[in-house]
Design an enzyme around this catalytic site. Structure first.
Site, PDB file in Angstrom:
ATOM      1  N   VAL A 150       5.412  -0.406   2.932  1.00  0.00           N
ATOM      2  CA  VAL A 150       4.096  -0.832   3.813  1.00  0.00           C
ATOM      3  C   VAL A 150       3.162  -1.883   3.220  1.00  0.00           C
ATOM      4  CG1 VAL A 150       2.058   0.257   4.984  1.00  0.00           C
ATOM      5  CG2 VAL A 150       4.292   1.491   4.844  1.00  0.00           C
TER       6      VAL A 150
ATOM      7  N   ASP B  91       9.558  13.491  11.006  1.00  0.00           N
ATOM      8  CA  ASP B  91       9.234  13.501   9.483  1.00  0.00           C
ATOM      9  C   ASP B  91       7.944  13.629   9.235  1.00  0.00           C
ATOM     10  OD1 ASP B  91       9.955  12.463   6.931  1.00  0.00           O
ATOM     11  OD2 ASP B  91       9.513  10.451   7.388  1.00  0.00           O
TER      12      ASP B  91
ATOM     13  N   GLY C  54      11.392   6.140   1.319  1.00  0.00           N
ATOM     14  CA  GLY C  54      13.261   5.845   1.200  1.00  0.00           C
ATOM     15  C   GLY C  54      13.537   4.846   2.388  1.00  0.00           C
TER      16      GLY C  54
ATOM     17  N   ILE D 299       0.925  -1.227   0.047  1.00  0.00           N
ATOM     18  CA  ILE D 299      -0.100  -0.021   0.003  1.00  0.00           C
ATOM     19  C   ILE D 299       0.796   1.173  -0.019  1.00  0.00           C
ATOM     20  CG2 ILE D 299      -2.095  -0.985   1.186  1.00  0.00           C
ATOM     21  CD1 ILE D 299      -1.125   0.068   3.764  1.00  0.00           C
TER      22      ILE D 299
ATOM     23  N   LYS E  38       4.988  -2.246   8.400  1.00  0.00           N
ATOM     24  CA  LYS E  38       6.170  -1.331   7.782  1.00  0.00           C
ATOM     25  C   LYS E  38       7.371  -2.101   7.853  1.00  0.00           C
ATOM     26  CE  LYS E  38       7.914   3.085   6.718  1.00  0.00           C
ATOM     27  NZ  LYS E  38       7.657   4.257   6.956  1.00  0.00           N
TER      28      LYS E  38
END
Length: 520
Positions: free
Chosen positions: A88, A196, A84, A80, A103
């Site tokens: 996932v 992030d 980098g 999905i 993940k």
């Protein structure tokens, strides 16, 4: 520098470019291989070898990665998303009969064993976060060398996909970032930095509920509330804070910058900075100020723009002190109140208050209008009353003056009548003794009565003697100036002659010349 060092630097540079391209794709950019090669011609061979075999991104994984296996409890349904740092998958957890997201962490040479150990520890800490708008991390594990963590699955799409369609209405953007800020504040209170934050890491489910994802790669703050990163380049370049580019210590202000980047993207449809190459993007992040959102989207007002740019300040101390403070300012903005990012002047504060309180403002305006009308009416009435009093006073003065003038005329008339009946005047007229006649007339004029001129007419209406008061060299002097003219046509002669036949001899005839400029 040795050839070995040069080779290592080149390899590291290629890995950074590949990671940036993957992140750009995750953020919504549609890059072709030719575009990538055109941007980095010095690495054309390596980049073509990396991307050509199975399309744009699939060759980044080995055979085991393309058919991942996370143990007997997880059945992989489909991929999905990827970026980098990992891929996932949507998976079915058999033991709990529920759908989860897993993940993986890509095993490139840039991810060292210490990095893996740190990621495990930070993901385990992030697993302790429980918030309605944070994607929960259920488990951190490793299977046959493949490191992964299991997360809550959210059926929907990321804000990066939404932003690709264009900017959002400012009110909705403010509300969404407020929700995200509350979730980040929850993490900060538990000493966890996200580091992030970007549209690709914010999910929106089918019911419109927002989730902050990718806390599995979050950072743990130390006792001082700060975290010193081991790598200078973490996160997506276009949304990185300046301190992440320069390798300085990260604080809660780093996530404030990320929230500002998300707000900027929602308002404009693009990130705060985007260069043609990674190095150019990083230079823009370090040195340039973002273009004000209103220049891209005129619907963005000054208050929301100020909030966004405050978050994106190069100086960490100029940003909001906390995600809670940002959320409060967004609350004030949505309520139409003054924000800390852009204080109002007195005029704007009054206008905004009237907009927020239209009923009260209307009542105050109505009361003010009534007060003004009352004052105007009162002044009008006062002016009318004053005019009436003045008119009455003028009328009284005029009547008094008329009475005074009439009394004076009667007094003068009695003098004239008495002189006319004096035998001396008759004798002087009969004898035609002009010198004595003139002295007689002069004596009447100087008898203390306000005569300016005195003259005697005979029965035929001709002037036979006169005496006038004139101004000579600034002094009043009396002179004799007989005209011997025919004055029989004058009203004062005709009227006086008619007056002699009246019984009321004490009454005075007032000629027309007294009532106007002429008696003709």
């Amino acid at each position: 520098m040795s050839s070995h060092d040069e080779s290592a630097d080149r390899k590291q540079r290629i890995e950074e470019i590949i990671a940036a391209c993957l992140d750009a794709r995750e953020a919504g950019a549609d890059l072709s291989l030719e575009e990538i090669v055109a941007r980095y011609p010095e690495f054309e061979k390596e980049l073509r070898d990396f991307f050509e075999n199975e399309g744009f991104f699939t060759s980044v994984l080995g055979a085991d990665d393309r058919r991942p296996y996370f143990g007997n409890d997880y059945e992989v349904l489909k991929e999905i998303g990827r970026g980098g740092m990992g891929v996932v998958y949507k998976c079915h957890q058999k033991s709990l009969e529920k759908v989860v997201a897993i993940k993986t962490i890509i095993g490139r040479s840039s991810v060292t064993p210490p990095d893996i150990d740190r990621i495990h520890k930070e993901a385990q800490r992030a697993a302790g976060l429980r918030h309605a708008n944070i994607v929960a991390v259920h488990q951190v594990a490793e299977h046959k060398g493949q490191h992964f963590f299991v997360m809550e699955y959210v059926e929907g799409y990321s804000l990066a996909q939404l932003v690709r369609k264009g900017p959002l209405p400012p009110a909705r953007a403010a509300q969404w970032v407020k929700t995200i800020a509350d979730a980040i504040h929850h993490a900060h209170q538990r000493q966890i930095l996200h580091c992030d934050l970007k549209p690709a890491n914010i999910l929106l489910d089918k019911e419109g509920k927002l989730y902050v994802s990718d806390f599995g790669l979050a950072k743990r703050m130390g006792e001082s509330g700060r975290y010193l990163p081991r790598s200078a380049l973490r996160g997506t370049a276009t949304y990185m804070a300046p301190e992440q580019v320069t390798g300085d210590e990260l604080t809660t202000a780093t996530d404030i910058y990320g929230l500002g980047g998300i707000l900027y993207a929602l308002l404009t449809g693009s990130p705060p900075f985007r260069g043609r190459r990674l190095a150019e993007t990083l230079k823009l992040v370090r040195e340039e100020s973002p273009t004000p959102p209103s220049e891209w989207n005129p619907k963005v007002d000054k208050d929301l723009e100020a909030i966004c740019l405050k978050c994106l300040s190069k100086d960490k101390d100029q940003r909001y002190g906390s995600a809670y403070g940002l959320g409060n300012d967004l609350d004030r903005y949505q309520a139409g109140q003054e924000t800390t990012a852009r204080p109002w002047g007195r005029r704007e504060r009054t206008i905004r208050w009237c907009r927020r309180n239209p009923l009260v403002a209307g009542l105050i305006s109505a009361m003010a209008l009534i007060s003004i009308l009352t004052v105007v009416m009162a002044l009008s009435i006062a002016q009318a009353q004053k005019a009436a009093l003045i008119q009455e006073a003028v009328g009284f003065a005029a009547r008094d003056l008329a009475k005074t003038a009439l009394l004076q005329l009667r007094d003068l008339g009695s003098v004239v009548e008495k002189a006319a009946g004096d035998a001396t005047l008759s004798k002087l007229l009969a004898s035609k003794n002009e010198p004595d006649l003139e002295r007689y007339v002069e004596r009447i004029c100087n008898a203390g009565l306000p005569f300016q001129s005195c003259f005697v007419l005979n029965a035929a209406g001709y002037e036979v003697a006169d005496y006038r008061i004139v101004v000579v060299a600034g002094k009043m002097v009396g002179i004799h100036q007989k005209t011997e003219g025919d004055l029989s046509w004058r009203d004062y002669f005709q009227g006086a002659r008619a007056h002699t036949g009246l019984d009321a001899r004490h009454s005075v005839h007032i000629a027309q010349v007294y009532r106007s400029l002429t008696d003709t």
